[in-house]
Scaffold this active site. Structure first.
Site, PDB file in Angstrom:
ATOM      1  N   GLU A 192      -4.358  -9.167  -2.025  1.00  0.00           N
ATOM      2  CA  GLU A 192      -3.950  -9.943  -0.985  1.00  0.00           C
ATOM      3  C   GLU A 192      -5.248 -10.858  -0.608  1.00  0.00           C
ATOM      4  O   GLU A 192      -5.191 -12.014  -0.383  1.00  0.00           O
ATOM      5  CB  GLU A 192      -3.625  -9.184   0.317  1.00  0.00           C
ATOM      6  N   GLU A 245       1.552  -0.499  -1.730  1.00  0.00           N
ATOM      7  CA  GLU A 245       1.589   0.164  -0.475  1.00  0.00           C
ATOM      8  C   GLU A 245       2.931   1.094  -0.166  1.00  0.00           C
ATOM      9  O   GLU A 245       2.926   1.807   0.601  1.00  0.00           O
ATOM     10  CB  GLU A 245       1.859  -0.988   0.540  1.00  0.00           C
TER      11      GLU A 245
END
Ligand code: NAD
Length: 702
Positions: free
Chosen positions: A105, A125
């Site tokens: 990210e 995640e």
């Protein structure tokens, strides 16, 4: 202390270097350091910026411990990477290693990504019951397309650099990514190129969005007990409206998920698996012995799988059986297993050859004289195991470790028989050994810390998830299974059917195991289970009540061994179980014989009678010091027995229900059924935890 993030200059280009070993996780200190350095860059005369990392990988993700902090918020980091992306001067990420979660990210907020060819990128995640929380659900679809983004986010699986280039996630590859990134930034400055900001890009395959979102919603509807599936669909859908809408949906979804029992359970297992590998009180002076070669005794089901496990990790293995025929059969099965993997495209012919070449067969134990670790996996017969242990004690070189794969026998006796009990222990693999993750390492009373440490270190090399158990009947896993099977048989005698019990166990609303106890028993073999019970009873240590596991023992007596004979708890059409009225009649007959009163079973009663006594047994296991800590018990169940990781294992699940509720139910069952056999006696530890309103997961031996 050295700063975890530093700013330096390579000519006119600024370089921010993150150095937070081992994996440059985004701790609070790293985020603060990144902010300070970025602001310093902005104040500087530098014309562009490279974000890089020292050590063995670019940022491999968030610091997961921070997710358990009630005050955690992704907002400050997200605001920082928004500022980085907004920079008018070009910013490149120089990436290598495993660029996962928050690491990817961060990289996607930069205007360019230059990667080492061996890099892997991913958003894992979901493996923690979460969605990406730092705009991964928004920038990835804009860089790679919504279809690829959905695939990567919902699977959590990382992809190799080359593939990431194809998807537009990585701009280009370089053996030296940092200088290459500096060069790329300098070129962008020269060309006067406008920075390419992912948040401003259109979704390249917007025409596919409706289909992808429909598929994401369908996946969520099919498994409503996995709450992240719906949040993935929601965040992706909101992102098609605009980046800001997507950002809001992602932030809200991430926070909702962080609080769910499923995500907390997965995070619990993540930490428990790491803690289970540690031996409490181990002195730093204790070093593992070198292990280069391995011997396996017995080329049967387990021995073959164990040999494959070591060959897969590159160890030369010598495998022994009694005759050439037995050996050929065993090696043939190993070869067939590998060939299956090749035909499924998961291994090359060459890799198969390499692994087969590592495995050498022999018919005499003498061939094990040079092995560093020897694992015995012959028939489950004490006399035979003692005899082999004695011979191995004579043949094995000094310092060799002698292990037994017994599931039920006394490891201390086998260790004594080697004549070197300090070098002996149990290595309890699960079937199929080359596939199942769990390895219960059984510490004998005299096993030396060095030997235990060596084997725990070895389990990492062979990519197993290990938990240490002390010596007792069934160790951690099978001892608890025995309680679960005891209640299964008891409920069958009371008139429940195998299908009724299995349905509750397999229903994710209750437990969500892949297979209920009766289907599992038929697959593993009623004969195998009954023999274990019979021997345990005959040894005088097991329960003496004739009603104990009466249905299983009666099925065995009738030769109904399960799938292998076509009939056990169920009858079979191929592998498909079909309810068997003969089992119901047999259970009724046993009930009459043992004066068991019939009763109706609600789903809730079935669930409680299976789970709660298991948790009670776990409390005894902890009190006796058989397991080091509660998390080890949960790891055994999630990695060896198909207990869903999103349930966190039996202890975590009981904590969620409330230990006081578990104890109250145990007391109620004692009242209903009487407690003649002590089955409903609550472990003192469980009562203490209930009285304190605490969680059993938090308990540690004093
Ligand atoms: P198996 O019957 O498939 O294999 C046993 C092998 O040992 C046979 O090939 C046999 O020829 C060989 N053998 C017997 N005597 C020998 C000797 N003197 N020297 C060399 N080899 C000899 O049995 P298995 O299922 O592989 O079980 C082996 C052990 O693993 C048992 O202790 C069992 O309890 C344990 N175990 C089994 C499982 C399982 O699911 N099958 C799981 C965990 C542990």
């Amino acid at each position: 202390m050295t700063e975890p993030v530093t700013l330096s200059f390579d000519g006119p280009i600024a370089v921010i270097t993150i150095d937070n070993p081992p994996v440059n996780a985004l701790s609070y200190a790293v985020i603060e350091g990144l902010r300070t350095c970025f602001y310093a860059f902005q104040q500087s005369e530098a014309t562009g910026l490279v974000i890089a990392c020292a050590g063995r990988t670019f940022v491999a993700g968030a610091d997961i411990t921070t997710f358990n902090d009630p005050a955690f918020s992704a907002a400050p980091f997200n605001a920082l990477i928004a500022e980085i992306e907004a920079s008018a001067r070009p910013v490149a990420a120089a990436i290598f290693g495993t660029v996962l979660g928050g690491g990817l990210e961060l990289a996607m907020a930069c205007h360019m990504r230059i990667a080492h060819p061996a890099t892997k990128v991913g958003l894992p995640e979901v493996t923690l019951g979460l969605i990406p929380g730092s705009l991964g659900t928004q920038r990835l679809p804009r860089l790679a397309g919504i279809e690829t983004a959905f695939e990567m986010i919902s699977s959590g699986a990382p992809i190799p650099a080359e593939k990431a280039v194809g998807h537009g996630i990585i701009d280009h590859l370089a053996d030296e990514p940092i200088p290459a990134a500096v060069h790329a930034v300098a070129e962008a400055v020269l060309a006067g190129e406008a920075p390419r900001r992912a948040s401003e890009l259109p979704i390249p395959d917007a025409d596919k969005a409706a289909d992808v979102i429909a598929a994401a919603k369908a996946a969520a509807d099919a498994k409503p007990w996995l709450p992240w599936l719906a949040e993935i669909a929601n965040a992706l859908e909101a992102g098609t409206v605009g980046f800001a809408a997507g950002e809001k949906a992602e932030a809200e979804g991430f926070e909702r998920l962080r609080a769910t029992a499923a995500s907390r359970a997965l995070r619990h297992i993540f930490f428990a698996e790491r803690e289970a590998a540690r031996i409490p009180g181990l002195s730093k002076d204790v070093k593992p012995r070198p292990v280069k070669t391995v011997g396996v005794v017995g080329a049967g089901t387990m021995g073959g799988g164990i040999a494959m496990t070591f060959a897969n990790a590159g160890f030369p293995v010598t495998i022994i059986d009694t005759t050439d025929a037995a050996l050929e059969r065993g090696l043939g099965i190993i070869e067939k297993n590998y060939a299956g993997t090749v035909s499924r495209g998961r291994m090359t012919e060459e890799q198969m050859r390499e692994r087969m070449d590592l495995i050498t067969g022999a018919t005499g134990l003498d061939a094990l004289a040079e092995a560093d670790v020897i694992i015995e996996a012959v028939f489950e017969d004490m006399a035979l195991k003692l005899d082999i242990a004695g011979k191995l004690g004579e043949i094995a070189k000094k310092g060799a470790i002698i292990a037994t794969n017994t599931s039920t026998l006394d490891v201390n006796r086998i260790a004594e028989a080697t004549g070197r009990p300090a070098d002996s222990l149990g290595m309890h693999f699960f079937s199929p050994a080359h596939i199942m993750k769990l390895l219960e390492v059984v510490r004998g009373d005299k096993t030396s810390p060095e030997v235990l440490h060596t084997v725990m270190t070895l389990t990492k090399t062979i990519k197993k998830t290990a938990a240490v158990s002390g010596v007792c009947f069934g160790f951690i896993g099978n001892r608890m299974t025995e309680v679960y099977l005891r209640e299964t048989d008891a409920m069958l005698m009371e008139g429940a059917t195998p299908a009724q019990i299995d349905k509750v166990v397999e229903n994710p609303a209750w437990l969500g195991l892949a297979m209920g106890p009766c289907r599992m028993g038929d697959m593993a073999g009623v004969d195998v289970m009954a023999r274990i019970v019979n021997e345990w009873v005959e040894s005088g240590e097991g329960p003496q009540a004739p009603s104990y596991r009466a249905v299983c023992r009666a099925l065995f007596h009738l030769g109904k061994f399960g799938q292998k004979t076509g009939e056990g708890y169920y009858t079979y059409d191929g592998r498909k179980p079909i309810p068997n009225p003969a089992t119901d009649a047999l259970a009724k007959e046993m009930a009459e014989l043992h004066h068991v009163a019939p009763r109706a079973h609600s789903d809730e009663e079935i669930f409680q009678r299976l789970l709660f006594p298991m948790v009670n047994e776990a409390a005894l296991i902890l009190m006796e010091g058989i397991a080091y800590r509660p998390g080890d018990v949960d790891v055994v169940w999630t990695s060896g027995y198909g207990f869903p990781a999103w349930r966190g294992g039996p202890i975590f699940m009981a904590d969620e229900i409330g230990i006081a509720n578990v104890v109250a139910a145990m007391d109620r069952f004692a009242e209903t059924f009487g407690n003649a056999h002590g089955h409903w006696t609550v472990a003192p530890l469980l009562r203490d935890v209930a009285a304190a309103g605490a969680r059993l997961s938090d308990w540690r031996p004093s």
